[in-house]
Write an enzyme that holds these catalytic residues in place. Structure first.
Site, PDB file in Angstrom:
ATOM      1  N   ASP A   1     -17.671  65.599  75.076  1.00 25.28           N
ATOM      2  CA  ASP A   1     -17.214  66.055  76.403  1.00 25.28           C
ATOM      3  C   ASP A   1     -15.966  65.307  76.860  1.00 25.28           C
ATOM      4  O   ASP A   1     -15.097  65.902  77.509  1.00 25.28           O
ATOM      5  CB  ASP A   1     -18.325  65.832  77.452  1.00 25.28           C
ATOM      6  CG  ASP A   1     -19.552  66.679  77.164  1.00 25.28           C
ATOM      7  OD1 ASP A   1     -19.424  67.668  76.428  1.00 25.28           O
ATOM      8  OD2 ASP A   1     -20.639  66.325  77.668  1.00 25.28           O
TER       9      ASP A   1
HETATM   10  P1  NAP Z   1     -21.355  63.764  74.374  1.00 21.56           P
HETATM   11  O1  NAP Z   1     -20.429  64.746  74.988  1.00 21.56           O
HETATM   12  O2  NAP Z   1     -22.747  63.735  74.849  1.00 21.56           O
HETATM   13  O3  NAP Z   1     -21.307  64.036  72.794  1.00 21.56           O
HETATM   14  C1  NAP Z   1     -21.931  63.182  71.908  1.00 21.56           C
HETATM   15  C2  NAP Z   1     -21.732  63.753  70.522  1.00 21.56           C
HETATM   16  O4  NAP Z   1     -22.221  62.770  69.609  1.00 21.56           O
HETATM   17  C3  NAP Z   1     -22.527  65.017  70.264  1.00 21.56           C
HETATM   18  O5  NAP Z   1     -21.689  66.143  70.294  1.00 21.56           O
HETATM   19  C4  NAP Z   1     -23.190  64.783  68.910  1.00 21.56           C
HETATM   20  O6  NAP Z   1     -22.823  65.820  68.010  1.00 21.56           O
HETATM   21  C5  NAP Z   1     -22.595  63.450  68.447  1.00 21.56           C
HETATM   22  N1  NAP Z   1     -23.566  62.623  67.742  1.00 21.56           N
HETATM   23  C6  NAP Z   1     -24.853  62.385  68.063  1.00 21.56           C
HETATM   24  N2  NAP Z   1     -25.426  61.594  67.155  1.00 21.56           N
HETATM   25  C7  NAP Z   1     -24.478  61.298  66.240  1.00 21.56           C
HETATM   26  C8  NAP Z   1     -24.463  60.513  65.064  1.00 21.56           C
HETATM   27  N3  NAP Z   1     -25.551  59.864  64.616  1.00 21.56           N
HETATM   28  N4  NAP Z   1     -23.306  60.444  64.370  1.00 21.56           N
HETATM   29  C9  NAP Z   1     -22.207  61.111  64.789  1.00 21.56           C
HETATM   30  N5  NAP Z   1     -22.164  61.865  65.894  1.00 21.56           N
HETATM   31  C10 NAP Z   1     -23.289  61.956  66.614  1.00 21.56           C
HETATM   32  O7  NAP Z   1     -20.789  62.287  74.486  1.00 21.56           O
HETATM   33  P2  NAP Z   1     -19.515  61.713  75.245  1.00 21.56           P
HETATM   34  O8  NAP Z   1     -18.271  62.364  74.765  1.00 21.56           O
HETATM   35  O9  NAP Z   1     -19.654  60.242  75.141  1.00 21.56           O
HETATM   36  O10 NAP Z   1     -19.700  62.173  76.738  1.00 21.56           O
HETATM   37  C11 NAP Z   1     -20.724  61.653  77.570  1.00 21.56           C
HETATM   38  C12 NAP Z   1     -21.406  62.784  78.303  1.00 21.56           C
HETATM   39  O11 NAP Z   1     -22.629  62.290  78.872  1.00 21.56           O
HETATM   40  C13 NAP Z   1     -20.565  63.289  79.451  1.00 21.56           C
HETATM   41  O12 NAP Z   1     -20.832  64.658  79.678  1.00 21.56           O
HETATM   42  C14 NAP Z   1     -21.085  62.443  80.625  1.00 21.56           C
HETATM   43  O13 NAP Z   1     -20.837  63.000  81.875  1.00 21.56           O
HETATM   44  C15 NAP Z   1     -22.566  62.427  80.297  1.00 21.56           C
HETATM   45  N6  NAP Z   1     -23.298  61.287  80.888  1.00 21.56           N
HETATM   46  C16 NAP Z   1     -22.699  60.072  80.976  1.00 21.56           C
HETATM   47  C17 NAP Z   1     -23.371  59.015  81.569  1.00 21.56           C
HETATM   48  C18 NAP Z   1     -22.664  57.699  81.777  1.00 21.56           C
HETATM   49  O14 NAP Z   1     -23.011  56.975  82.719  1.00 21.56           O
HETATM   50  N7  NAP Z   1     -21.721  57.346  80.909  1.00 21.56           N
HETATM   51  C19 NAP Z   1     -24.694  59.188  82.034  1.00 21.56           C
HETATM   52  C20 NAP Z   1     -25.304  60.433  81.879  1.00 21.56           C
HETATM   53  C21 NAP Z   1     -24.588  61.483  81.305  1.00 21.56           C
HETATM   54  P3  NAP Z   1     -23.756  66.150  66.736  1.00 21.56           P
HETATM   55  O15 NAP Z   1     -25.118  66.401  67.263  1.00 21.56           O
HETATM   56  O16 NAP Z   1     -23.105  67.324  66.122  1.00 21.56           O
HETATM   57  O17 NAP Z   1     -23.708  64.955  65.840  1.00 21.56           O
END
Ligand code: NAP
Length: 468
Positions: free
Chosen positions: A396
């Site tokens: 994201d």
């Molecule tokens: P993300 O959008 O959740 O994407 C994480 C990606 O990691 C997934 O697409 C997944 O794809 C991949 N993944 C998972 N396990 C993996 C592994 N073992 N090896 C390689 N890839 C792996 O993460 P982000 O870009 O860090 O964004 C964070 C999101 O979480 C945002 O939408 C944010 O708003 C939300 N959020 C953040 C917080 C905070 O406080 N930081 C709290 C709650 C929610 P695959 O499954 O294809 O591997």
């Protein structure tokens, strides 16, 4: 001698000293090198506050206290040792909830035990019960969403704002009744308290269910702040200065964090609380622009050749790095690249991962130098000069739809613009979406190469290629 230790002078002196330790500890947390010591300083302050309180007030027998202390220490120590880094956000949500219920219980006990409370004390009691209840139920919903026991998507229903307004008015009416005791509602003291708790719990649920998707970081920070405000309010109820100071510190830092998270999402707090993630956009997914291009997988050997020739590399970690625990291998690869004459940076998005500061914690644990960490606004302007961006389990926070697709729920959110680098490697296991559940056109861009597999495995193999 014992009398001196129980005197108001000594107790307040100890509380002031404990408060100073909290403030210094908090200050030290701002710097990764001093953060661990900062934690120790604040914990020492808390220990001092607890010991002094226990000796000052003979609240309940020391036998009962010892049992509670041992039980609490076992729960705390096992949570700290057994909870995986990936489930830390859920733990933080639960701990916020524990803080909320503790304040609610303190407020309720005071309300029921003390017959003649002044109106200021009664105001503090109703506030403590209300905020404590909201924090408790809200945190449980946040826990459920983060742990995927509940659907992570925002839950919105027709007339939501009207229902919320009615509940708020009811909460206000009950609060006023607790303070003024007009008898108009015809409720006994006990029933008044139970109703206030019930309303607070419903309010916590209603305030948290509409929040989901990429907005979750905001509500986690806000609940953290609520738990502090509830504790400060409980401090007023039981007339405990150190609780007022500690609660205010948590409340204020939580509000600052909430603001930072809102800024990171480019959303106002009211929009996050009442808008619903993606509800305002014309489309619930990023499909209003047809995604064009094809997926171009790359293998580790080819990725190595490109990295070996690169002059500048930017790593962009995300939640997937936490899942695969790749941070140590990433640091090793970074060092090998630097030895190869490459300029290496780590671009950290404030909402990457699942809790505020998640990526900073992981990289600090792997001893990545803090000087190499850059913010999106520092790296985006020079992105076109970067040879390779290595996206490690981020999704994201690197989605170009945030800039290019007005129909996307994340449109307007500042992201790390990795698609503007000369080449992008995206390390993930599949084409699955991230937390926000939306498509990512980055994967199909001309300059993107998908390195499929577990991030740790891919990075470790790259490290081996460099070493051989
Ligand atoms: P993300 O959008 O959740 O994407 C994480 C990606 O990691 C997934 O697409 C997944 O794809 C991949 N993944 C998972 N396990 C993996 C592994 N073992 N090896 C390689 N890839 C792996 O993460 P982000 O870009 O860090 O964004 C964070 C999101 O979480 C945002 O939408 C944010 O708003 C939300 N959020 C953040 C917080 C905070 O406080 N930081 C709290 C709650 C929610 P695959 O499954 O294809 O591997």
């Amino acid at each position: 001698m014992m009398l001196f230790f129980q005197s108001d002078f000594f107790v307040n002196l100890a509380y002031i000293f404990a408060s100073i330790l909290f403030i210094f500890g908090l200050r030290m947390l701002g710097n990764p090198e001093r953060a661990q010591r900062g934690n120790l300083v604040s914990s020492t302050g808390m220990l001092l506050a607890i010991v002094v309180t226990l000796f000052d007030q003979t609240i309940i027998s020391f036998q009962l206290l010892s049992i509670a202390l041992i039980a609490g220490a076992i729960v705390g120590a096992s949570a700290a040792s057994f909870v995986k880094m990936t489930t830390m956000p859920e733990l933080v949500a639960l701990f916020n909830g524990f803080g909320g219920i503790a304040s609610l219980l303190v407020g309720s006990a005071e309300f029921l035990n003390v017959s003649a409370l002044g109106s200021i004390a009664l105001f503090a009691v109703s506030l403590t019960v209300l905020i404590g209840g909201v924090t408790f139920s809200g945190s449980l919903i946040a826990f459920g969403k983060l742990s995927e026991i509940l659907n992570g998507k925002p839950f919105l229903f027709v007339g939501q704002r009207i229902v919320l307004s009615i509940i708020l008015i009811l909460a206000l009416a009950l609060g006023v009744e607790v303070i003024v005791n007009t008898g108009l509602l015809g409720l006994s003291n006990e029933m008044l308290l139970v109703s206030l708790i019930g309303i607070a719990v419903v309010l916590g649920i209603l305030l948290t269910v509409p929040i989901g998707g990429a907005d979750m970081p905001v509500i986690i920070a806000l609940l953290n702040s609520y738990s502090g405000i509830a504790a400060a309010s409980a401090g007023f109820v039981i007339n405990n200065n150190v609780l007022i100071v500690a609660g205010s510190l948590v409340g204020a830092s939580g509000i600052i964090l909430t603001q930072i998270m809102c800024k990171a999402m480019n959303r106002s707090l009211s929009n996050v609380l009442f808008g619903g993630f993606g509800a305002s956009s014309s489309s619930s997914s990023s499909t209003s622009i047809e995604i064009q291009g094809e997926v171009k997988p790359i293998n580790v050997a080819d990725a190595y050749l490109i990295l070996e020739a690169a002059n500048s590399v930017v790593f962009v970690p995300g939640y997937g790095m936490a899942v695969s625990q790749a941070q140590h291998s990433v640091r090793e690869l970074g060092e090998l690249l630097e030895e190869n004459g490459c300029d290496v940076k780590y671009a950290i998005h404030p909402v990457a991962g699942r809790m505020p500061g998640h990526m900073n914690v992981l990289l600090a644990e792997a001893n990545v130098s803090y000087d190499l960490l850059v913010e999106p606004e520092d790296v985006n302007p020079i992105m076109e000069t970067v040879d390779v961006c290595v996206v490690i389990g981020a999704n994201d926070v690197v989605n170009p739809d945030a800039r290019e697709n007005e129909g996307s729920p994340i449109y307007g959110m500042p992201v790390i613009e990795v698609d503007r680098a000369k080449t992008v490697f995206v390390l993930k296991r599949s084409m699955a979406s991230g937390f926000a559940g939306i498509d990512n056109p980055l994967f199909l861009k001309e300059n993107s190469r998908m390195l499929f597999g577990d991030a740790k495995e891919s990075i470790s193999t790259l490290v081996s290629e460099f070493k051989s």
